[in-house]
Design a protein around this motif. Structure first.
Motif, PDB file in Angstrom:
ATOM      1  N   ILE A 294       1.533  -0.928   0.071  1.00 29.23           N
ATOM      2  CA  ILE A 294      -0.120   0.004   0.100  1.00 29.23           C
ATOM      3  C   ILE A 294       0.823   1.537   0.205  1.00 29.23           C
ATOM      4  O   ILE A 294       1.439   1.716   0.827  1.00 29.23           O
ATOM      5  CB  ILE A 294      -0.830  -0.463   1.250  1.00 29.23           C
ATOM      6  N   PRO A 295       1.198   2.051  -1.242  1.00 30.64           N
ATOM      7  CA  PRO A 295       1.929   3.232  -0.842  1.00 30.64           C
ATOM      8  C   PRO A 295       1.344   4.207  -0.032  1.00 30.64           C
ATOM      9  O   PRO A 295       0.361   3.588   0.965  1.00 30.64           O
ATOM     10  CB  PRO A 295       1.502   3.782  -2.401  1.00 30.64           C
ATOM     11  N   THR A 296       2.534   5.549   0.432  1.00 30.53           N
ATOM     12  CA  THR A 296       2.088   5.995   1.358  1.00 30.53           C
ATOM     13  C   THR A 296       1.590   7.790   0.431  1.00 30.53           C
ATOM     14  O   THR A 296       0.664   7.435   0.704  1.00 30.53           O
ATOM     15  CB  THR A 296       3.781   6.614   1.449  1.00 30.53           C
ATOM     16  N   GLN A 297       1.907   7.781  -0.779  1.00 34.09           N
ATOM     17  CA  GLN A 297       1.380   8.886  -1.907  1.00 34.09           C
ATOM     18  C   GLN A 297       0.072   8.265  -2.848  1.00 34.09           C
ATOM     19  O   GLN A 297       0.845   7.535  -3.775  1.00 34.09           O
ATOM     20  CB  GLN A 297       2.598   9.819  -2.289  1.00 34.09           C
ATOM     21  N   ALA A 298      -0.626   8.872  -3.368  1.00 33.48           N
ATOM     22  CA  ALA A 298      -1.095   8.799  -3.787  1.00 33.48           C
ATOM     23  C   ALA A 298      -0.688   9.071  -5.463  1.00 33.48           C
ATOM     24  O   ALA A 298      -0.373  10.000  -5.630  1.00 33.48           O
ATOM     25  CB  ALA A 298      -2.824   9.323  -4.204  1.00 33.48           C
ATOM     26  N   PRO A 299      -0.633   8.004  -6.888  1.00 35.63           N
ATOM     27  CA  PRO A 299      -0.210   8.358  -7.949  1.00 35.63           C
ATOM     28  C   PRO A 299      -0.625   9.377  -8.637  1.00 35.63           C
ATOM     29  O   PRO A 299      -2.563  10.035  -7.549  1.00 35.63           O
ATOM     30  CB  PRO A 299       0.306   7.611  -8.670  1.00 35.63           C
ATOM     31  N   PHE A 300      -0.500  10.192  -9.692  1.00 39.34           N
ATOM     32  CA  PHE A 300      -0.793  11.404  -9.920  1.00 39.34           C
ATOM     33  C   PHE A 300      -2.101  11.064 -11.174  1.00 39.34           C
ATOM     34  O   PHE A 300      -2.714  11.523 -11.192  1.00 39.34           O
ATOM     35  CB  PHE A 300      -0.051  12.175 -10.699  1.00 39.34           C
ATOM     36  N   ASP A 301      -1.568   9.375 -11.569  1.00 43.77           N
ATOM     37  CA  ASP A 301      -2.985   9.308 -12.112  1.00 43.77           C
ATOM     38  C   ASP A 301      -3.971   8.409 -11.839  1.00 43.77           C
ATOM     39  O   ASP A 301      -4.724   7.304 -12.549  1.00 43.77           O
ATOM     40  CB  ASP A 301      -2.174   8.093 -13.382  1.00 43.77           C
ATOM     41  N   LEU A 302      -4.068   8.037 -10.170  1.00 47.36           N
ATOM     42  CA  LEU A 302      -5.235   7.677  -9.764  1.00 47.36           C
ATOM     43  C   LEU A 302      -6.884   7.603 -10.023  1.00 47.36           C
ATOM     44  O   LEU A 302      -7.289   6.189  -9.801  1.00 47.36           O
ATOM     45  CB  LEU A 302      -5.298   7.885  -7.890  1.00 47.36           C
ATOM     46  N   PHE A 303      -7.340   8.584 -10.449  1.00 45.66           N
ATOM     47  CA  PHE A 303      -8.285   8.978 -10.827  1.00 45.66           C
ATOM     48  C   PHE A 303      -8.849   8.917 -12.859  1.00 45.66           C
ATOM     49  O   PHE A 303      -9.228   9.613 -13.476  1.00 45.66           O
ATOM     50  CB  PHE A 303      -9.180   9.725 -10.428  1.00 45.66           C
ATOM     51  N   MET A 304      -7.656   8.234 -13.617  1.00 49.82           N
ATOM     52  CA  MET A 304      -7.736   8.662 -14.432  1.00 49.82           C
ATOM     53  C   MET A 304      -7.785   7.117 -15.182  1.00 49.82           C
ATOM     54  O   MET A 304      -7.531   6.089 -14.939  1.00 49.82           O
ATOM     55  CB  MET A 304      -6.210   8.742 -15.196  1.00 49.82           C
ATOM     56  N   ARG A 333      -6.498  -0.618  -6.401  1.00 48.75           N
ATOM     57  CA  ARG A 333      -5.981  -0.547  -8.097  1.00 48.75           C
ATOM     58  C   ARG A 333      -4.905   0.785  -6.993  1.00 48.75           C
ATOM     59  O   ARG A 333      -3.404   0.608  -7.839  1.00 48.75           O
ATOM     60  CB  ARG A 333      -7.097   1.091  -9.501  1.00 48.75           C
ATOM     61  N   PHE A 334      -5.039   1.672  -6.558  1.00 50.91           N
ATOM     62  CA  PHE A 334      -3.706   1.639  -5.628  1.00 50.91           C
ATOM     63  C   PHE A 334      -2.171   1.021  -4.945  1.00 50.91           C
ATOM     64  O   PHE A 334      -1.579   0.985  -4.155  1.00 50.91           O
ATOM     65  CB  PHE A 334      -4.429   2.555  -4.667  1.00 50.91           C
ATOM     66  N   VAL A 335      -2.899  -0.472  -4.392  1.00 47.04           N
ATOM     67  CA  VAL A 335      -2.196  -1.168  -4.710  1.00 47.04           C
ATOM     68  C   VAL A 335      -1.389  -1.995  -5.562  1.00 47.04           C
ATOM     69  O   VAL A 335      -1.661  -2.058  -6.589  1.00 47.04           O
ATOM     70  CB  VAL A 335      -3.055  -3.219  -3.881  1.00 47.04           C
TER      71      VAL A 335
END
Length: 644
Positions: A294-304, A333-335
């Protein structure tokens, strides 16, 4: 074919300039990016060779090679993997960060230069990190099965050159003409074999392919019988720098936190540390191993929409695909991570994955494990959970809509804003522990923002009686609360729908008083219902208002105005639904209207007031008027009449 010079796209050129001249805290990381790309290329060739027996490619000794040259001040990183065609070079190398380029450029321009490294890593443009340590970069590549290769060269000045190469080896070779060593600017001597050994051990020890380095071995000359010494010998030898051990196959006790962090960065192409590491070793009918993060930061494309899934699928340690969406639902999808199955076919396709019983069983287990890990973070590490929720809470709640099997567990592992605290969200378990003795449901209200919800007249009676209400302002909340979920046998009930009666045994408001009041206002309510029939289904007295004159409520199963907006914004035509207008019989405006209504013979003069009462109810809940100009005209006429 002669050399051709190409211009980078305008946005890409600006981005590259920012990147090259940014103060980057860890320039060593460029090597990890190149080795990771090389590893991916070798993975793909190995898989393609297994699938296509007629592929004209050598897969007998797949590897990655580093060749430092201290005298020429160069470093070469080569692989004999899948390679690239000319079109792929232009598409993948000639264009910086196809997704999110403009966003990253703006973010970099506005940020502190010292933070540039973290920002760059979030946008997946690792190849271009080479220009922080290299004055010029040459890339020679030939795709497996093709006969002609491509040479790409650039100094990072906004242009690049392409040539055909007739004798290019299979795979990709990248040669960096290194900048001078600069301790102040954190540019190390990347032509030094000892530096490279340390960086590979630190960043890429777990890569499953051998990372070899060509080094010069000097052997002193032997003493001869005549007492003289023979000439020393110099030879080039290969040294393997990495252990090639798959971390997911190891016991967690054998792997350090740092090794897990580097592996996470390898599979995710991110630069943060993982918030949580999850390991799974399943034996029995279905054997598989999994290492998830599980990341610490959300990637920029999380909602793309076009974002790739973060799960890499292996079969018996053979790479199959890096976007195994069938193994993890959309709301997780963040995993990031790896799943290595024992019994799948090496020729498995996406179509087979969708139908495979083992894949479905693995997915169910992975999902339950991830949700349980989120719950454990919530229970034991509140600060880490706050980080998780701020980054991924909106996505995680999508599972309340799409995963009915795990909805209760997702609900328990979630938190929500409420009227109990302005800053601290609440779990539903804690909400229930604070419920009034006579309360048997969980109250909530949805809206576009917390501020808008808190100003709504629907909350007045709840606030007056100290009853806690959940404040749900994420777009996804509008959908999942309509699914009929309950928690610990307690229904979730909207304060803006149906009839609300919070009086209980309160002697100040008896049934007799209500009946008398209802009879008194009945003519006015009937007239208002007829006058506003185009806007409302009914007009009735309210028990949820203590201050405001009026509010609009829906029936138990109606769609909220916010949900109607969401559907329309997504292109789905939704007819506007009429709601119920509730009046506060104790409000001065309503009592004045009742008095005026009883004394007026011709009630048409009261129609503007009736329309303004309805408009005020719409505005009070943050809604949009159908005809603002008409309301403004009515308001001006009414004010003029009252003043004159």
């Amino acid at each position: 074919m002669t050399s051709q010079v190409f211009q980078f796209q305008a946005q890409a050129r600006q981005l590259l300039d920012l990147m090259v001249h940014s103060i980057y805290s860890n320039k060593d990381s460029f090597l990890r990016e190149l080795v990771s790309n090389a590893s991916d290329a070798v993975d793909k060739l190995r898989l393609e060779g297994l699938r296509d027996k007629d592929l004209d490619a050598d897969i007998s000794d797949l590897h990655i090679r580093l060749t430092p040259d201290a005298q020429a001040r160069t470093l070469t990183v080569a692989d004999n993997g899948i390679g690239m065609s000319r079109e792929e070079v232009i598409d993948l190398i000639g264009t910086v960060a196809k997704s999110g380029t403009d966003e990253l450029r703006q973010t970099l321009a506005a940020s502190d230069p010292a933070d540039a490294g973290d920002l760059i890593g979030q946008f997946g443009i690792g190849f271009y990190s080479v220009f922080m340590v290299a004055e010029r970069v040459e890339l020679v590549t030939r795709k497996a099965g093709e006969t002609v290769g491509t040479r790409w060269e650039s100094t990072g000045d906004g242009t690049y050159t392409l040539d055909e190469v007739a004798d290019a080896p299979q795979g990709t070779t990248i040669t960096l003409s290194l900048k001078p060593v600069d301790e102040d600017d954190a540019v190390n001597d990347y032509a030094d074999p000892n530096v490279l050994r340390g960086l590979v051990k630190k960043y890429s020890d777990f890569i499953s392919w051998p990372i070899r380095m060509s080094v010069t071995k000097h052997t002193p000359g032997e003493e001869l019988e005549d007492g003289t010494t023979a000439e020393p010998t110099v030879e080039e030898v290969d040294e393997t720098l990495n252990s090639q051990k798959a971390l997911w196959a190891k016991s967690p006790s054998e792997v350090s936190k740092e090794e897990y962090a580097e592996f996470y960065r390898h599979v995710s192409h991110a630069w943060d540390d993982p918030l949580e590491t999850i390991t799974l070793h399943a034996e029995g009918t279905f054997e598989y191993q999994a290492l998830l993060f599980i990341p610490t930061q959300a990637p920029f494309d999380l909602f793309m929409r076009e974002r790739a899934n973060g799960i890499h699928l292996y079969v018996k340690r053979v790479f199959i695909m890096d976007d195994a969406a069938e193994l993890m639902p959309e709301y997780l999808r963040f995993v990031q991570g790896v799943v290595d199955a024992a019994d799948l076919s090496l020729n498995v396709s996406r179509e087979i994955l969708q139908q495979d019983r083992q894949i479905r069983a693995i997915r169910r287990r992975l999902v339950k494990k991830v949700i349980a890990s989120v719950q454990e973070i919530q229970d034991r590490r509140p600060e880490d959970y706050q980080t998780f929720w701020s980054n991924f809470g909106r996505v995680f709640k999508e599972g309340l809509i799409n995963d009915q099997d795990n909805a209760k567990a997702i609900l328990k592992a979630s938190v929500f804003a409420s009227t109990n605290s302005e800053t601290e969200p609440t779990t539903l378990v804690d909400y229930i522990s604070r419920m009034k003795p006579e309360q048997d449901v969980i109250y909530y209200m949805t809206g576009e923002s917390r501020t808008q919800i808190e100003r709504s007249p629907h909350l007045e009676a709840f606030r007056a009686k100290g009853i806690e209400v959940l404040l749900l302002s994420d777009p996804v909340d509008e959908v999942w609360v309509s699914s009929g979920l309950d928690f610990e046998d307690k229904q979730l009930v909207s304060v803006a729908k149906g009839v609300v009666d919070l009086d209980g045994d309160d002697a100040e408001s008896t049934d007799e008083d209500k009946t008398k009041q209802q009879e008194e206002f009945a003519p006015l309510l009937t007239w208002l219902g007829e006058t506003l029939s185009d806007e409302v289904t009914e007009v009735r007295l309210s028990s949820r208002l203590t201050e405001s004159a009026a509010c609009l409520v829906g029936d138990a199963f109606s769609m909220t105005p916010q949900l109607e907006k969401l559907y329309r914004a997504s292109g789905q035509p939704v007819p506007k639904s009429k709601r119920i207008l509730e009046l506060n019989p104790d409000n001065a405006l309503v009592t004045a209207l009742q008095g005026k209504f009883g004394s007026e013979g011709d009630r048409s003069a009261l129609e503007p007031t009736a329309k303004l009462v309805y408009a005020a109810a719409v505005l009070a809940e943050g809604g949009d008027l159908d005809d603002p100009a008409e309301v403004a005209k009515l308001l001006a006429e009414t004010l003029t009449q009252n003043l004159g």
